[in-house]
Design an enzyme around this catalytic site. Structure first.
Site, short mmCIF file in Angstrom:
data_model
loop_
_atom_site.label_atom_id
_atom_site.label_comp_id
_atom_site.label_asym_id
_atom_site.label_seq_id
_atom_site.Cartn_x
_atom_site.Cartn_y
_atom_site.Cartn_z
N SER A 261 0.85 -1.18 0.00
CA SER A 261 0.00 0.00 0.00
C SER A 261 0.89 1.23 0.00
CB SER A 261 -0.89 0.00 1.24
OG SER A 261 -0.11 0.39 2.37
N LYS A 262 0.26 2.37 -0.32
CA LYS A 262 1.10 3.58 -0.36
C LYS A 262 1.58 3.94 1.05
CE LYS A 262 -2.40 7.16 -0.15
NZ LYS A 262 -2.90 8.40 -0.68
N ARG A 263 0.84 3.50 2.05
CA ARG A 263 1.27 3.74 3.44
C ARG A 263 2.59 3.02 3.76
NH1 ARG A 263 -1.71 7.29 4.01
NH2 ARG A 263 -3.95 7.17 3.86
N ASP A 264 2.80 1.88 3.07
CA ASP A 264 4.04 1.11 3.33
C ASP A 264 5.27 1.97 3.08
OD1 ASP A 264 2.66 -1.12 3.98
OD2 ASP A 264 2.92 -2.14 2.07
#
Ligand code: GLU
Length: 510
Positions: A261-264
Protein backbone atom coordinates in the site's frame (compact mmCIF):
# COMPACT_ATOMS: atom_id res chain seq x y z
CA UNK A 1 -5.40 -9.01 -36.49
CA UNK A 2 -2.84 -6.67 -35.00
CA UNK A 3 -2.33 -6.56 -31.26
CA UNK A 4 -3.87 -3.58 -29.46
CA UNK A 5 -3.51 -3.32 -25.70
CA UNK A 6 -4.47 -0.60 -23.28
CA UNK A 7 -3.68 0.85 -19.91
CA UNK A 8 -6.80 2.47 -18.55
CA UNK A 9 -6.03 4.45 -15.40
CA UNK A 10 -8.53 6.52 -13.49
CA UNK A 11 -6.95 9.90 -12.74
CA UNK A 12 -7.43 9.65 -9.01
CA UNK A 13 -3.91 9.97 -7.61
CA UNK A 14 -0.32 8.84 -7.88
CA UNK A 15 0.90 5.93 -9.98
CA UNK A 16 2.22 3.13 -7.82
CA UNK A 17 4.54 0.27 -8.62
CA UNK A 18 1.68 -2.02 -9.58
CA UNK A 19 0.29 0.56 -12.00
CA UNK A 20 3.61 1.07 -13.72
CA UNK A 21 4.13 -2.68 -13.94
CA UNK A 22 0.72 -2.99 -15.64
CA UNK A 23 1.83 -0.32 -18.12
CA UNK A 24 5.11 -2.12 -18.65
CA UNK A 25 3.58 -5.54 -19.34
CA UNK A 26 1.13 -3.95 -21.77
CA UNK A 27 3.93 -2.08 -23.45
CA UNK A 28 6.26 -5.08 -23.71
CA UNK A 29 3.50 -7.26 -25.08
CA UNK A 30 2.56 -4.66 -27.69
CA UNK A 31 6.16 -4.12 -28.79
CA UNK A 32 6.91 -7.85 -28.82
CA UNK A 33 4.00 -8.41 -31.20
CA UNK A 34 4.49 -5.26 -33.24
CA UNK A 35 1.17 -3.90 -31.97
CA UNK A 36 -0.16 -0.70 -30.45
CA UNK A 37 -0.22 0.45 -26.85
CA UNK A 38 -3.14 2.70 -25.99
CA UNK A 39 -3.64 4.84 -22.91
CA UNK A 40 -7.25 5.63 -22.09
CA UNK A 41 -8.23 7.88 -19.23
CA UNK A 42 -11.16 6.39 -17.30
CA UNK A 43 -12.61 9.46 -15.64
CA UNK A 44 -16.29 8.61 -15.52
CA UNK A 45 -16.40 8.83 -11.75
CA UNK A 46 -16.18 12.58 -11.50
CA UNK A 47 -16.37 12.53 -7.72
CA UNK A 48 -12.97 10.80 -7.63
CA UNK A 49 -11.34 13.03 -10.25
CA UNK A 50 -8.13 14.63 -9.02
CA UNK A 51 -6.73 17.64 -10.86
CA UNK A 52 -3.20 17.08 -12.12
CA UNK A 53 -3.38 13.30 -11.94
CA UNK A 54 -3.57 12.82 -15.70
CA UNK A 55 -0.57 15.06 -16.40
CA UNK A 56 1.29 13.24 -13.66
CA UNK A 57 0.63 9.86 -15.30
CA UNK A 58 2.06 11.13 -18.57
CA UNK A 59 5.12 12.50 -16.83
CA UNK A 60 5.75 9.15 -15.16
CA UNK A 61 5.38 7.21 -18.39
CA UNK A 62 7.70 9.58 -20.19
CA UNK A 63 10.32 9.14 -17.49
CA UNK A 64 10.03 5.35 -17.72
CA UNK A 65 10.26 5.41 -21.52
CA UNK A 66 6.83 3.78 -21.81
CA UNK A 67 5.08 6.22 -24.07
CA UNK A 68 1.74 5.17 -25.54
CA UNK A 69 1.07 5.13 -29.27
CA UNK A 70 -2.42 6.52 -28.76
CA UNK A 71 -3.72 8.61 -25.86
CA UNK A 72 -5.35 11.96 -25.09
CA UNK A 73 -1.85 13.43 -25.42
CA UNK A 74 -0.60 11.45 -28.41
CA UNK A 75 -3.86 11.39 -30.38
CA UNK A 76 -4.89 8.46 -32.56
CA UNK A 77 -7.69 7.16 -34.76
CA UNK A 78 -9.93 5.91 -31.97
CA UNK A 79 -10.30 9.07 -29.86
CA UNK A 80 -11.33 10.77 -27.81
CA UNK A 81 -9.27 8.82 -25.29
CA UNK A 82 -10.86 10.39 -22.23
CA UNK A 83 -14.08 8.68 -21.25
CA UNK A 84 -15.68 11.90 -20.01
CA UNK A 85 -15.44 13.13 -23.62
CA UNK A 86 -17.15 9.99 -24.91
CA UNK A 87 -20.18 10.34 -22.65
CA UNK A 88 -22.70 10.38 -25.51
CA UNK A 89 -21.67 6.96 -26.82
CA UNK A 90 -22.56 4.87 -23.81
CA UNK A 91 -26.29 5.38 -23.26
CA UNK A 92 -27.29 3.62 -26.48
CA UNK A 93 -25.51 0.45 -25.30
CA UNK A 94 -27.17 0.61 -21.91
CA UNK A 95 -30.57 1.12 -23.56
CA UNK A 96 -29.93 -1.80 -25.90
CA UNK A 97 -29.22 -4.01 -22.90
CA UNK A 98 -32.54 -2.90 -21.34
CA UNK A 99 -34.41 -3.56 -24.58
CA UNK A 100 -32.86 -7.03 -24.80
CA UNK A 101 -33.75 -7.87 -21.19
CA UNK A 102 -30.17 -7.92 -19.89
CA UNK A 103 -30.46 -4.73 -17.90
CA UNK A 104 -33.19 -2.65 -16.27
CA UNK A 105 -34.05 0.82 -15.06
CA UNK A 106 -33.86 1.30 -11.32
CA UNK A 107 -35.61 4.29 -9.77
CA UNK A 108 -34.68 3.74 -6.14
CA UNK A 109 -33.72 6.92 -4.33
CA UNK A 110 -30.61 7.05 -2.14
CA UNK A 111 -32.94 6.87 0.91
CA UNK A 112 -34.65 3.78 -0.42
CA UNK A 113 -31.30 2.11 -1.03
CA UNK A 114 -30.27 2.96 2.51
CA UNK A 115 -33.53 1.50 3.87
CA UNK A 116 -32.94 -1.65 1.84
CA UNK A 117 -29.50 -2.09 3.34
CA UNK A 118 -30.83 -1.52 6.84
CA UNK A 119 -33.76 -3.84 6.32
CA UNK A 120 -31.92 -6.80 4.86
CA UNK A 121 -28.71 -6.70 6.78
CA UNK A 122 -27.97 -9.65 8.97
CA UNK A 123 -25.00 -10.67 11.03
CA UNK A 124 -23.67 -12.86 8.24
CA UNK A 125 -24.47 -10.29 5.56
CA UNK A 126 -23.85 -6.83 7.06
CA UNK A 127 -23.89 -5.03 3.68
CA UNK A 128 -26.61 -6.51 1.47
CA UNK A 129 -26.13 -5.92 -2.22
CA UNK A 130 -28.63 -5.02 -4.90
CA UNK A 131 -28.66 -8.51 -6.39
CA UNK A 132 -30.98 -11.05 -7.97
CA UNK A 133 -32.97 -11.60 -4.79
CA UNK A 134 -33.17 -7.98 -3.62
CA UNK A 135 -34.02 -6.55 -7.05
CA UNK A 136 -37.39 -8.25 -6.85
CA UNK A 137 -38.28 -6.04 -3.89
CA UNK A 138 -37.09 -2.72 -5.25
CA UNK A 139 -38.49 -0.01 -7.53
CA UNK A 140 -37.25 -0.94 -10.97
CA UNK A 141 -38.50 -1.88 -14.41
CA UNK A 142 -38.59 -5.54 -13.37
CA UNK A 143 -41.10 -4.88 -10.57
CA UNK A 144 -43.08 -1.91 -11.91
CA UNK A 145 -45.57 -2.15 -14.75
CA UNK A 146 -44.61 -1.01 -18.21
CA UNK A 147 -46.93 2.02 -17.91
CA UNK A 148 -45.43 3.01 -14.57
CA UNK A 149 -41.95 2.84 -16.03
CA UNK A 150 -42.92 4.94 -19.05
CA UNK A 151 -44.54 7.53 -16.79
CA UNK A 152 -41.47 7.73 -14.57
CA UNK A 153 -39.15 8.09 -17.55
CA UNK A 154 -41.36 10.77 -19.09
CA UNK A 155 -41.20 12.76 -15.88
CA UNK A 156 -37.38 12.53 -16.02
CA UNK A 157 -37.34 10.69 -12.73
CA UNK A 158 -33.72 10.14 -11.73
CA UNK A 159 -32.75 6.55 -12.48
CA UNK A 160 -29.83 4.29 -13.14
CA UNK A 161 -29.50 1.30 -15.44
CA UNK A 162 -28.36 -1.92 -13.77
CA UNK A 163 -27.20 -5.18 -15.26
CA UNK A 164 -29.58 -8.06 -14.58
CA UNK A 165 -27.20 -10.70 -13.34
CA UNK A 166 -28.47 -14.17 -14.25
CA UNK A 167 -29.36 -16.45 -11.36
CA UNK A 168 -27.26 -19.55 -10.83
CA UNK A 169 -25.19 -19.47 -13.93
CA UNK A 170 -21.52 -20.24 -14.26
CA UNK A 171 -19.60 -17.58 -16.17
CA UNK A 172 -16.11 -18.50 -17.21
CA UNK A 173 -13.30 -17.15 -19.31
CA UNK A 174 -9.70 -18.01 -20.14
CA UNK A 175 -7.18 -15.86 -18.36
CA UNK A 176 -3.75 -15.86 -20.02
CA UNK A 177 -2.09 -16.22 -16.62
CA UNK A 178 -4.64 -18.13 -14.57
CA UNK A 179 -6.22 -20.41 -17.13
CA UNK A 180 -9.96 -21.05 -16.74
CA UNK A 181 -11.59 -18.70 -14.25
CA UNK A 182 -15.18 -19.35 -13.19
CA UNK A 183 -17.76 -17.30 -11.35
CA UNK A 184 -21.16 -18.10 -9.93
CA UNK A 185 -23.40 -15.26 -11.11
CA UNK A 186 -25.71 -15.39 -8.09
CA UNK A 187 -22.85 -14.08 -5.99
CA UNK A 188 -22.41 -10.96 -8.09
CA UNK A 189 -24.62 -7.89 -7.58
CA UNK A 190 -26.52 -6.04 -10.27
CA UNK A 191 -23.88 -3.41 -10.95
CA UNK A 192 -24.94 0.02 -12.08
CA UNK A 193 -24.01 0.51 -15.74
CA UNK A 194 -25.35 4.00 -16.36
CA UNK A 195 -25.59 6.52 -13.55
CA UNK A 196 -28.33 9.04 -12.88
CA UNK A 197 -26.17 11.82 -14.32
CA UNK A 198 -26.00 9.94 -17.63
CA UNK A 199 -22.38 8.95 -17.13
CA UNK A 200 -21.53 5.30 -17.58
CA UNK A 201 -19.85 3.46 -14.75
CA UNK A 202 -16.48 1.91 -15.28
CA UNK A 203 -18.07 -1.49 -16.05
CA UNK A 204 -20.02 -0.32 -19.06
CA UNK A 205 -17.41 2.14 -20.30
CA UNK A 206 -14.53 -0.32 -20.15
CA UNK A 207 -16.37 -2.87 -22.28
CA UNK A 208 -17.74 -0.38 -24.80
CA UNK A 209 -14.38 1.33 -25.20
CA UNK A 210 -12.36 -1.87 -25.43
CA UNK A 211 -14.74 -2.81 -28.24
CA UNK A 212 -14.71 0.53 -30.05
CA UNK A 213 -10.94 0.84 -29.69
CA UNK A 214 -10.46 -2.69 -31.05
CA UNK A 215 -8.54 -3.87 -28.00
CA UNK A 216 -7.28 -7.42 -28.47
CA UNK A 217 -5.71 -8.09 -25.05
CA UNK A 218 -6.60 -6.53 -21.71
CA UNK A 219 -4.08 -6.80 -18.88
CA UNK A 220 -4.92 -5.34 -15.52
CA UNK A 221 -4.37 -5.85 -11.83
CA UNK A 222 -5.84 -8.85 -10.03
CA UNK A 223 -8.06 -6.49 -8.00
CA UNK A 224 -10.28 -6.32 -11.10
CA UNK A 225 -10.92 -10.05 -11.17
CA UNK A 226 -14.21 -9.80 -9.19
CA UNK A 227 -15.54 -7.45 -11.91
CA UNK A 228 -14.62 -9.83 -14.71
CA UNK A 229 -17.95 -11.78 -14.75
CA UNK A 230 -19.83 -8.51 -15.29
CA UNK A 231 -17.50 -7.61 -18.14
CA UNK A 232 -17.70 -11.05 -19.72
CA UNK A 233 -21.52 -10.91 -19.66
CA UNK A 234 -21.53 -7.42 -21.15
CA UNK A 235 -19.30 -8.67 -23.95
CA UNK A 236 -21.61 -11.59 -24.51
CA UNK A 237 -24.75 -9.42 -24.53
CA UNK A 238 -23.42 -6.51 -26.57
CA UNK A 239 -20.75 -7.67 -28.99
CA UNK A 240 -20.35 -11.44 -28.80
CA UNK A 241 -17.72 -13.39 -26.88
CA UNK A 242 -15.67 -13.95 -30.02
CA UNK A 243 -14.96 -10.19 -30.01
CA UNK A 244 -13.82 -10.11 -26.38
CA UNK A 245 -10.17 -9.31 -25.70
CA UNK A 246 -8.02 -11.94 -24.08
CA UNK A 247 -7.67 -11.16 -20.42
CA UNK A 248 -4.74 -11.41 -18.09
CA UNK A 249 -5.06 -10.44 -14.43
CA UNK A 250 -1.66 -9.55 -13.01
CA UNK A 251 -0.64 -10.70 -9.54
CA UNK A 252 -0.54 -8.29 -6.63
CA UNK A 253 2.68 -6.69 -5.55
CA UNK A 254 3.27 -7.51 -1.91
CA UNK A 255 4.96 -5.29 0.64
CA UNK A 256 6.42 -6.39 3.97
CA UNK A 257 2.94 -6.80 5.45
CA UNK A 258 0.79 -8.11 2.57
CA UNK A 259 -0.59 -6.09 -0.33
CA UNK A 260 1.76 -3.19 -0.99
CA UNK A 261 0.00 0.00 0.00
CA UNK A 262 1.10 3.58 -0.36
CA UNK A 263 1.27 3.74 3.44
CA UNK A 264 4.04 1.11 3.33
CA UNK A 265 6.30 3.72 1.78
CA UNK A 266 6.34 5.99 4.81
CA UNK A 267 6.24 3.03 7.17
CA UNK A 268 9.23 1.17 5.76
CA UNK A 269 11.10 4.07 4.20
CA UNK A 270 10.91 3.20 0.54
CA UNK A 271 9.18 4.82 -2.42
CA UNK A 272 5.94 3.33 -3.68
CA UNK A 273 5.07 5.69 -6.55
CA UNK A 274 6.95 6.22 -9.80
CA UNK A 275 7.38 9.93 -9.00
CA UNK A 276 6.57 12.12 -6.02
CA UNK A 277 2.87 12.69 -5.59
CA UNK A 278 1.28 15.16 -3.22
CA UNK A 279 -2.33 14.65 -2.29
CA UNK A 280 -3.79 18.14 -2.56
CA UNK A 281 -6.49 17.43 0.00
CA UNK A 282 -4.28 16.12 2.77
CA UNK A 283 -0.95 17.58 1.61
CA UNK A 284 0.47 14.13 2.12
CA UNK A 285 3.53 13.41 -0.01
CA UNK A 286 4.15 9.91 -1.30
CA UNK A 287 7.71 9.52 -2.45
CA UNK A 288 8.68 8.45 -5.95
CA UNK A 289 11.43 6.23 -7.30
CA UNK A 290 12.56 9.08 -9.52
CA UNK A 291 13.20 11.44 -6.64
CA UNK A 292 14.80 8.71 -4.54
CA UNK A 293 17.43 8.41 -7.25
CA UNK A 294 16.47 5.52 -9.49
CA UNK A 295 17.42 5.33 -13.14
CA UNK A 296 14.40 4.65 -15.35
CA UNK A 297 16.18 1.64 -16.87
CA UNK A 298 16.61 0.12 -13.42
CA UNK A 299 13.04 0.90 -12.39
CA UNK A 300 11.66 -0.75 -15.52
CA UNK A 301 14.03 -3.71 -15.13
CA UNK A 302 13.08 -4.39 -11.52
CA UNK A 303 9.36 -4.02 -12.27
CA UNK A 304 9.59 -6.45 -15.17
CA UNK A 305 10.96 -9.08 -12.79
CA UNK A 306 8.31 -8.49 -10.14
CA UNK A 307 6.18 -11.42 -11.17
CA UNK A 308 7.87 -12.53 -14.38
CA UNK A 309 11.07 -14.21 -15.53
CA UNK A 310 12.15 -15.78 -18.77
CA UNK A 311 12.98 -19.13 -17.19
CA UNK A 312 16.71 -18.37 -16.89
CA UNK A 313 18.73 -16.75 -14.09
CA UNK A 314 19.13 -13.55 -16.07
CA UNK A 315 18.23 -10.45 -14.09
CA UNK A 316 19.58 -7.44 -15.96
CA UNK A 317 17.65 -6.55 -19.07
CA UNK A 318 17.61 -3.58 -21.38
CA UNK A 319 14.23 -2.53 -22.71
CA UNK A 320 15.00 -4.20 -26.04
CA UNK A 321 15.90 -7.44 -24.29
CA UNK A 322 12.67 -7.28 -22.29
CA UNK A 323 10.67 -6.72 -25.44
CA UNK A 324 12.34 -9.71 -27.08
CA UNK A 325 11.82 -12.12 -24.17
CA UNK A 326 8.59 -10.99 -22.53
CA UNK A 327 5.82 -13.55 -22.50
CA UNK A 328 2.61 -12.75 -20.60
CA UNK A 329 1.90 -16.44 -20.07
CA UNK A 330 5.05 -16.71 -17.99
CA UNK A 331 3.76 -14.15 -15.46
CA UNK A 332 3.29 -15.83 -12.09
CA UNK A 333 -0.13 -16.31 -10.54
CA UNK A 334 0.98 -15.65 -6.98
CA UNK A 335 1.78 -12.25 -5.50
CA UNK A 336 5.23 -10.82 -6.16
CA UNK A 337 7.16 -9.63 -3.16
CA UNK A 338 8.75 -6.22 -3.45
CA UNK A 339 12.15 -5.99 -1.78
CA UNK A 340 13.66 -2.52 -1.61
CA UNK A 341 17.19 -3.82 -1.09
CA UNK A 342 16.87 -5.82 -4.28
CA UNK A 343 15.46 -2.74 -6.04
CA UNK A 344 18.56 -0.81 -5.01
CA UNK A 345 20.73 -3.64 -6.31
CA UNK A 346 19.13 -3.25 -9.74
CA UNK A 347 19.82 0.46 -9.65
CA UNK A 348 23.41 -0.03 -8.59
CA UNK A 349 23.98 -2.49 -11.40
CA UNK A 350 22.49 -0.06 -13.86
CA UNK A 351 24.65 2.79 -12.59
CA UNK A 352 27.67 0.53 -13.10
CA UNK A 353 26.58 -0.25 -16.65
CA UNK A 354 26.25 3.41 -17.59
CA UNK A 355 29.05 5.49 -19.07
CA UNK A 356 29.94 8.59 -17.00
CA UNK A 357 28.76 10.75 -19.91
CA UNK A 358 25.32 9.13 -19.72
CA UNK A 359 25.06 9.93 -16.02
CA UNK A 360 26.47 13.43 -16.23
CA UNK A 361 23.24 15.40 -16.58
CA UNK A 362 21.33 13.61 -13.85
CA UNK A 363 24.26 13.77 -11.44
CA UNK A 364 24.82 17.43 -12.27
CA UNK A 365 21.19 18.18 -11.41
CA UNK A 366 21.49 16.31 -8.11
CA UNK A 367 24.67 18.18 -7.16
CA UNK A 368 23.17 21.51 -8.11
CA UNK A 369 20.10 20.81 -6.01
CA UNK A 370 22.46 20.12 -3.10
CA UNK A 371 24.10 23.52 -3.62
CA UNK A 372 27.22 22.09 -5.19
CA UNK A 373 28.24 24.21 -8.14
CA UNK A 374 30.03 22.34 -10.90
CA UNK A 375 31.60 24.42 -13.63
CA UNK A 376 33.83 21.87 -15.29
CA UNK A 377 31.74 19.19 -16.99
CA UNK A 378 34.76 17.14 -18.06
CA UNK A 379 35.92 17.06 -14.47
CA UNK A 380 32.44 15.95 -13.43
CA UNK A 381 32.64 13.01 -15.82
CA UNK A 382 36.02 12.01 -14.41
CA UNK A 383 34.60 12.13 -10.89
CA UNK A 384 31.53 10.12 -11.90
CA UNK A 385 33.79 7.47 -13.41
CA UNK A 386 35.70 7.25 -10.14
CA UNK A 387 32.75 7.03 -7.76
CA UNK A 388 29.83 5.53 -9.65
CA UNK A 389 30.47 1.96 -8.53
CA UNK A 390 29.93 3.12 -4.96
CA UNK A 391 26.48 4.58 -5.66
CA UNK A 392 23.31 2.54 -5.38
CA UNK A 393 21.09 5.59 -5.84
CA UNK A 394 21.67 8.75 -7.83
CA UNK A 395 21.24 10.64 -4.57
CA UNK A 396 24.39 8.88 -3.30
CA UNK A 397 26.42 10.98 -5.73
CA UNK A 398 25.89 14.00 -3.50
CA UNK A 399 27.97 12.36 -0.81
CA UNK A 400 30.28 10.35 -3.02
CA UNK A 401 31.10 13.16 -5.45
CA UNK A 402 30.24 16.31 -3.51
CA UNK A 403 33.60 16.71 -1.76
CA UNK A 404 35.36 17.00 -5.12
CA UNK A 405 33.57 20.28 -5.62
CA UNK A 406 33.34 21.69 -2.13
CA UNK A 407 35.70 21.39 0.81
CA UNK A 408 34.19 19.48 3.70
CA UNK A 409 33.36 21.71 6.65
CA UNK A 410 32.42 19.14 9.24
CA UNK A 411 35.14 16.52 9.50
CA UNK A 412 34.79 13.10 11.07
CA UNK A 413 37.75 13.78 13.36
CA UNK A 414 36.39 11.21 15.79
CA UNK A 415 37.57 8.56 13.33
CA UNK A 416 41.14 9.78 13.74
CA UNK A 417 41.50 11.25 17.22
CA UNK A 418 41.86 8.00 19.21
CA UNK A 419 45.06 7.23 17.32
CA UNK A 420 46.21 10.78 16.73
CA UNK A 421 49.74 11.56 17.94
CA UNK A 422 52.05 14.56 17.87
CA UNK A 423 54.29 12.52 15.53
CA UNK A 424 51.47 12.34 13.02
CA UNK A 425 50.87 16.06 13.31
CA UNK A 426 54.52 16.67 12.61
CA UNK A 427 54.37 14.31 9.64
CA UNK A 428 51.43 16.15 8.09
CA UNK A 429 53.12 19.54 8.56
CA UNK A 430 56.13 18.21 6.67
CA UNK A 431 53.92 16.53 4.12
CA UNK A 432 52.24 19.81 3.28
CA UNK A 433 55.63 21.36 2.67
CA UNK A 434 56.73 18.49 0.41
CA UNK A 435 53.51 18.55 -1.56
CA UNK A 436 53.79 22.30 -2.02
CA UNK A 437 57.13 21.74 -3.72
CA UNK A 438 55.94 18.80 -5.82
CA UNK A 439 56.40 19.51 -9.53
CA UNK A 440 54.08 17.01 -11.25
CA UNK A 441 50.70 16.87 -9.52
CA UNK A 442 49.52 13.35 -10.25
CA UNK A 443 48.40 10.63 -7.90
CA UNK A 444 51.47 8.44 -8.39
CA UNK A 445 53.83 11.28 -7.53
CA UNK A 446 51.70 12.36 -4.56
CA UNK A 447 51.61 8.81 -3.23
CA UNK A 448 55.35 8.38 -3.63
CA UNK A 449 56.07 11.63 -1.81
CA UNK A 450 53.66 10.65 0.97
CA UNK A 451 55.16 7.18 1.42
CA UNK A 452 58.77 8.28 1.29
CA UNK A 453 58.11 10.90 3.90
CA UNK A 454 56.29 8.37 6.08
CA UNK A 455 59.37 6.18 5.92
CA UNK A 456 61.54 9.13 6.90
CA UNK A 457 59.29 9.70 9.91
CA UNK A 458 59.24 5.99 10.72
CA UNK A 459 55.46 5.90 10.46
CA UNK A 460 53.37 3.35 8.61
CA UNK A 461 51.73 4.87 5.52
CA UNK A 462 48.67 2.72 6.29
CA UNK A 463 48.19 4.62 9.58
CA UNK A 464 48.38 7.94 7.80
CA UNK A 465 45.97 7.35 4.98
CA UNK A 466 42.83 7.53 7.09
CA UNK A 467 43.75 10.96 8.51
CA UNK A 468 44.59 12.09 4.97
CA UNK A 469 41.19 10.87 3.78
CA UNK A 470 39.38 12.66 6.60
CA UNK A 471 41.26 15.83 5.66
CA UNK A 472 40.31 15.71 1.99
CA UNK A 473 36.90 14.03 2.11
CA UNK A 474 35.56 14.76 5.58
CA UNK A 475 34.56 11.13 6.19
CA UNK A 476 35.57 7.51 5.78
CA UNK A 477 34.46 7.08 2.18
CA UNK A 478 35.43 7.87 -1.39
CA UNK A 479 37.88 6.46 -3.92
CA UNK A 480 41.69 6.24 -3.52
CA UNK A 481 42.84 9.21 -1.51
CA UNK A 482 45.76 10.20 -3.78
CA UNK A 483 43.47 10.19 -6.74
CA UNK A 484 41.21 12.56 -4.86
CA UNK A 485 44.20 14.82 -4.18
CA UNK A 486 45.13 14.80 -7.86
CA UNK A 487 41.64 15.75 -8.95
CA UNK A 488 40.94 18.52 -6.46
CA UNK A 489 44.38 20.00 -7.20
CA UNK A 490 47.34 21.17 -5.19
CA UNK A 491 45.86 24.34 -3.75
CA UNK A 492 42.68 22.66 -2.52
CA UNK A 493 44.62 19.71 -1.11
CA UNK A 494 46.88 21.97 0.91
CA UNK A 495 44.01 24.13 2.12
CA UNK A 496 42.03 21.12 3.29
CA UNK A 497 45.05 19.64 5.03
CA UNK A 498 45.72 22.86 6.85
CA UNK A 499 42.10 23.32 7.92
CA UNK A 500 41.92 19.74 9.19
CA UNK A 501 45.28 19.83 10.94
CA UNK A 502 44.20 22.88 12.88
CA UNK A 503 41.03 21.13 14.01
CA UNK A 504 42.85 17.93 14.93
CA UNK A 505 45.48 19.85 16.91
CA UNK A 506 42.82 21.85 18.78
CA UNK A 507 40.67 18.81 19.51
CA UNK A 508 43.62 16.62 20.50
CA UNK A 509 44.81 19.18 23.03
CA UNK A 510 41.32 19.94 24.36
N1 GLU B 1 -9.95 2.23 -14.74
C1 GLU B 1 -9.46 1.01 -14.16
C2 GLU B 1 -8.36 1.40 -13.18
O1 GLU B 1 -8.36 2.48 -12.73
C3 GLU B 1 -8.95 0.10 -15.24
C4 GLU B 1 -9.17 -1.35 -15.02
C5 GLU B 1 -9.04 -2.09 -16.35
O2 GLU B 1 -7.94 -2.05 -16.91
O3 GLU B 1 -10.00 -2.64 -16.84
O4 GLU B 1 -7.49 0.64 -12.84
Amino acid sequence: MSVRVRFAPSPTGGLHLGGVRTVLYNYLFARHHGGEFILRIEDTDQSRFVPGAEEYIFRCLKWCGLEPDESPLHGGDYGPYRQSERKEQYRQYAEKLVADGFAYYAFDTPEELEQMREHYKTESNPAPQYDHSIRKKMRNSLTLTRDEVIALLEKNTPHVIRIRMPENELVSFQDMIRGTVEFQTSLVDDKVLLKADGMPTYHLAVVVDDYLMKITHAFRGEEWLPSAPVHVLLWKYLFGLDQMPQWAHLPLILGPGGKLSKRDGAKYGFPVYAMNWTDLKTNELTEGFYERGFLPEAFVNLLALLGWNDGTEKELYTMDELIASFDIERVHKGGAKFDFEKAKWFNQEWIKLKQPSELRDVVYARLLAADLKVTDQALLETVIGLVKDRCALLSDFVQQAGFFFKAPVVLDTAAVLPKWTEAKAVFFEACMQRLKELQSWDHAAIEETFKNLAADHQLKPGDLQLPMRIMLVGGKFGPAVFQIAEIIGKAATLERMEYALRQLRDQASA
